[in-house]
Design a protein around this motif. Structure first.
Motif, PDB file in Angstrom:
ATOM      1  N   LYS A  49     -21.722  19.483  33.963  1.00  0.00           N
ATOM      2  CA  LYS A  49     -21.306  19.323  35.356  1.00  0.00           C
ATOM      3  C   LYS A  49     -20.864  17.881  35.607  1.00  0.00           C
ATOM      4  O   LYS A  49     -21.308  16.940  34.930  1.00  0.00           O
ATOM      5  N   ALA A  50     -20.003  17.718  36.584  1.00  0.00           N
ATOM      6  CA  ALA A  50     -19.394  16.413  36.868  1.00  0.00           C
ATOM      7  C   ALA A  50     -20.444  15.346  37.176  1.00  0.00           C
ATOM      8  O   ALA A  50     -20.291  14.187  36.755  1.00  0.00           O
ATOM      9  N   THR A  51     -21.502  15.713  37.876  1.00  0.00           N
ATOM     10  CA  THR A  51     -22.519  14.717  38.211  1.00  0.00           C
ATOM     11  C   THR A  51     -23.181  14.160  36.950  1.00  0.00           C
ATOM     12  O   THR A  51     -23.413  12.953  36.853  1.00  0.00           O
ATOM     13  N   SER A  52     -23.459  15.015  35.988  1.00  0.00           N
ATOM     14  CA  SER A  52     -24.071  14.567  34.735  1.00  0.00           C
ATOM     15  C   SER A  52     -23.092  13.753  33.900  1.00  0.00           C
ATOM     16  O   SER A  52     -23.463  12.733  33.313  1.00  0.00           O
ATOM     17  N   GLN A  53     -21.852  14.193  33.842  1.00  0.00           N
ATOM     18  CA  GLN A  53     -20.843  13.460  33.088  1.00  0.00           C
ATOM     19  C   GLN A  53     -20.630  12.075  33.699  1.00  0.00           C
ATOM     20  O   GLN A  53     -20.439  11.091  32.985  1.00  0.00           O
ATOM     21  N   SER A  54     -20.669  11.996  35.007  1.00  0.00           N
ATOM     22  CA  SER A  54     -20.515  10.715  35.692  1.00  0.00           C
ATOM     23  C   SER A  54     -21.648   9.762  35.313  1.00  0.00           C
ATOM     24  O   SER A  54     -21.418   8.590  34.986  1.00  0.00           O
ATOM     25  N   LYS A  55     -22.870  10.264  35.350  1.00  0.00           N
ATOM     26  CA  LYS A  55     -24.018   9.443  34.961  1.00  0.00           C
ATOM     27  C   LYS A  55     -23.922   9.028  33.500  1.00  0.00           C
ATOM     28  O   LYS A  55     -24.263   7.888  33.144  1.00  0.00           O
ATOM     29  N   ALA A  56     -23.457   9.935  32.665  1.00  0.00           N
ATOM     30  CA  ALA A  56     -23.296   9.626  31.238  1.00  0.00           C
ATOM     31  C   ALA A  56     -22.279   8.508  31.045  1.00  0.00           C
ATOM     32  O   ALA A  56     -22.515   7.565  30.278  1.00  0.00           O
ATOM     33  N   LEU A  57     -21.150   8.592  31.757  1.00  0.00           N
ATOM     34  CA  LEU A  57     -20.129   7.547  31.626  1.00  0.00           C
ATOM     35  C   LEU A  57     -20.671   6.201  32.093  1.00  0.00           C
ATOM     36  O   LEU A  57     -20.450   5.177  31.437  1.00  0.00           O
ATOM     37  N   GLU A  58     -21.387   6.184  33.192  1.00  0.00           N
ATOM     38  CA  GLU A  58     -21.947   4.927  33.682  1.00  0.00           C
ATOM     39  C   GLU A  58     -22.906   4.321  32.655  1.00  0.00           C
ATOM     40  O   GLU A  58     -22.871   3.118  32.389  1.00  0.00           O
ATOM     41  N   TYR A  59     -23.738   5.154  32.064  1.00  0.00           N
ATOM     42  CA  TYR A  59     -24.676   4.677  31.039  1.00  0.00           C
ATOM     43  C   TYR A  59     -23.921   4.173  29.808  1.00  0.00           C
ATOM     44  O   TYR A  59     -24.192   3.071  29.309  1.00  0.00           O
ATOM     45  N   LEU A  60     -22.980   4.972  29.332  1.00  0.00           N
ATOM     46  CA  LEU A  60     -22.208   4.599  28.147  1.00  0.00           C
ATOM     47  C   LEU A  60     -21.421   3.313  28.384  1.00  0.00           C
ATOM     48  O   LEU A  60     -21.341   2.459  27.495  1.00  0.00           O
ATOM     49  N   THR A  61     -20.834   3.181  29.563  1.00  0.00           N
ATOM     50  CA  THR A  61     -20.046   1.991  29.884  1.00  0.00           C
ATOM     51  C   THR A  61     -20.912   0.742  29.818  1.00  0.00           C
ATOM     52  O   THR A  61     -20.494  -0.293  29.299  1.00  0.00           O
ATOM     53  N   GLU A  62     -22.121   0.849  30.309  1.00  0.00           N
ATOM     54  CA  GLU A  62     -23.004  -0.307  30.337  1.00  0.00           C
ATOM     55  C   GLU A  62     -23.597  -0.636  28.966  1.00  0.00           C
ATOM     56  O   GLU A  62     -23.819  -1.804  28.645  1.00  0.00           O
ATOM     57  N   HIS A  63     -23.826   0.387  28.136  1.00  0.00           N
ATOM     58  CA  HIS A  63     -24.604   0.170  26.911  1.00  0.00           C
ATOM     59  C   HIS A  63     -23.870   0.402  25.594  1.00  0.00           C
ATOM     60  O   HIS A  63     -24.344  -0.091  24.567  1.00  0.00           O
ATOM     61  N   VAL A  64     -22.766   1.153  25.592  1.00  0.00           N
ATOM     62  CA  VAL A  64     -22.256   1.646  24.313  1.00  0.00           C
ATOM     63  C   VAL A  64     -20.765   1.414  24.081  1.00  0.00           C
ATOM     64  O   VAL A  64     -20.358   1.066  22.974  1.00  0.00           O
ATOM     65  N   LEU A  65     -19.954   1.620  25.089  1.00  0.00           N
ATOM     66  CA  LEU A  65     -18.511   1.668  24.891  1.00  0.00           C
ATOM     67  C   LEU A  65     -17.897   0.310  24.574  1.00  0.00           C
ATOM     68  O   LEU A  65     -18.330  -0.719  25.093  1.00  0.00           O
ATOM     69  N   GLU A 117     -21.622   9.914  17.589  1.00  0.00           N
ATOM     70  CA  GLU A 117     -22.482   8.854  18.128  1.00  0.00           C
ATOM     71  C   GLU A 117     -22.635   8.999  19.639  1.00  0.00           C
ATOM     72  O   GLU A 117     -23.742   8.911  20.178  1.00  0.00           O
ATOM     73  N   ILE A 118     -21.519   9.197  20.315  1.00  0.00           N
ATOM     74  CA  ILE A 118     -21.547   9.312  21.768  1.00  0.00           C
ATOM     75  C   ILE A 118     -22.310  10.553  22.212  1.00  0.00           C
ATOM     76  O   ILE A 118     -23.123  10.499  23.148  1.00  0.00           O
ATOM     77  N   PHE A 119     -22.104  11.663  21.520  1.00  0.00           N
ATOM     78  CA  PHE A 119     -22.794  12.887  21.930  1.00  0.00           C
ATOM     79  C   PHE A 119     -24.275  12.878  21.577  1.00  0.00           C
ATOM     80  O   PHE A 119     -25.066  13.539  22.244  1.00  0.00           O
ATOM     81  N   GLU A 120     -24.666  12.119  20.568  1.00  0.00           N
ATOM     82  CA  GLU A 120     -26.103  11.946  20.311  1.00  0.00           C
ATOM     83  C   GLU A 120     -26.760  11.330  21.540  1.00  0.00           C
ATOM     84  O   GLU A 120     -27.826  11.754  21.968  1.00  0.00           O
ATOM     85  N   ILE A 121     -26.104  10.346  22.111  1.00  0.00           N
ATOM     86  CA  ILE A 121     -26.631   9.670  23.299  1.00  0.00           C
ATOM     87  C   ILE A 121     -26.588  10.608  24.505  1.00  0.00           C
ATOM     88  O   ILE A 121     -27.567  10.725  25.256  1.00  0.00           O
ATOM     89  N   ILE A 122     -25.468  11.286  24.689  1.00  0.00           N
ATOM     90  CA  ILE A 122     -25.329  12.204  25.825  1.00  0.00           C
ATOM     91  C   ILE A 122     -26.392  13.288  25.775  1.00  0.00           C
ATOM     92  O   ILE A 122     -27.046  13.586  26.775  1.00  0.00           O
ATOM     93  N   MET A 123     -26.597  13.878  24.610  1.00  0.00           N
ATOM     94  CA  MET A 123     -27.514  15.008  24.501  1.00  0.00           C
ATOM     95  C   MET A 123     -28.985  14.588  24.590  1.00  0.00           C
ATOM     96  O   MET A 123     -29.828  15.416  24.885  1.00  0.00           O
ATOM     97  N   ARG A 124     -29.264  13.311  24.364  1.00  0.00           N
ATOM     98  CA  ARG A 124     -30.650  12.838  24.604  1.00  0.00           C
ATOM     99  C   ARG A 124     -30.955  12.858  26.086  1.00  0.00           C
ATOM    100  O   ARG A 124     -32.107  12.977  26.497  1.00  0.00           O
ATOM    101  N   GLY A 125     -29.921  12.706  26.914  1.00  0.00           N
ATOM    102  CA  GLY A 125     -30.054  12.844  28.356  1.00  0.00           C
ATOM    103  C   GLY A 125     -30.861  11.771  29.038  1.00  0.00           C
ATOM    104  O   GLY A 125     -31.363  11.988  30.146  1.00  0.00           O
ATOM    105  N   GLU A 126     -30.988  10.600  28.426  1.00  0.00           N
ATOM    106  CA  GLU A 126     -31.787   9.520  29.025  1.00  0.00           C
ATOM    107  C   GLU A 126     -31.217   9.059  30.361  1.00  0.00           C
ATOM    108  O   GLU A 126     -31.946   8.506  31.182  1.00  0.00           O
ATOM    109  N   TYR A 127     -29.955   9.277  30.598  1.00  0.00           N
ATOM    110  CA  TYR A 127     -29.277   8.836  31.812  1.00  0.00           C
ATOM    111  C   TYR A 127     -29.493   9.799  32.975  1.00  0.00           C
ATOM    112  O   TYR A 127     -29.168   9.477  34.116  1.00  0.00           O
ATOM    113  N   LEU A 128     -29.992  10.992  32.700  1.00  0.00           N
ATOM    114  CA  LEU A 128     -30.154  12.011  33.750  1.00  0.00           C
ATOM    115  C   LEU A 128     -31.338  11.716  34.657  1.00  0.00           C
ATOM    116  O   LEU A 128     -32.301  11.146  34.325  1.00  0.00           O
TER     117      LEU A 128
END
Length: 128
Positions: A49-65, A117-128
């Motif tokens: 869902k868009a809300t989860s993807q949004s949170k994932a992008l914010e987390y990834l932007t700050e920590h990974v990308l 790598e990115i999906f390992e982080i997404i699927m851990r769901g720490e940003y949710l």
């Protein structure tokens, strides 16, 4: 990354949406080999869902990308779309579009190691 600037940003997101869904579903099935569709579907929508993807992008932007990956997402999320989110704010929907565009570019580049790598982080769901 290869130059995919000639492909419209929302077209990258269109492809990325399908790839994103495939990755999420693959992770669910691999982690729960005996899962039934009726149980897998709601779990998948948690990540898709868009809300989860949004949170994932914010987390990834700050920590990974990387800066280049941030730029790909930024360009796509700033595009005007004909579609509107049903259960998300405009910002969340735009962020989700940015994440999907990044996934689309990584897929087109066949950078499956980075996608993993990115999906390992997404699927851990720490940003949710």
């Amino acid at each position: 990354m290869d130059n995919f600037y000639e492909i419209h940003d929302l077209t990258k997101a269109y492809l990325g949406d399908a790839v994103y869904s495939m990755y999420v579903r693959s992770y669910i099935v691999k982690d729960n080999k005996k899962v039934r569709v009726k149980d897998a579907h709601p779990l998948g929508t948690t990540y898709e869902k868009a809300t989860s993807q949004s949170k994932a992008l914010e987390y990834l932007t700050e920590h990974v990308l990387t800066d280049e990956e941030k730029d790909i997402a930024r360009r796509a999320k700033n595009k005007k779309s004909q579609t509107k989110a049903k259960n998300a704010t405009s910002k969340e929907y735009n962020n989700a579009t940015g994440l999907e565009a990044l996934v689309g570019v990584l897929y087109l580049n066949e950078d499956f190691e980075r996608l993993d790598e990115i999906f390992e982080i997404i699927m851990r769901g720490e940003y949710l």
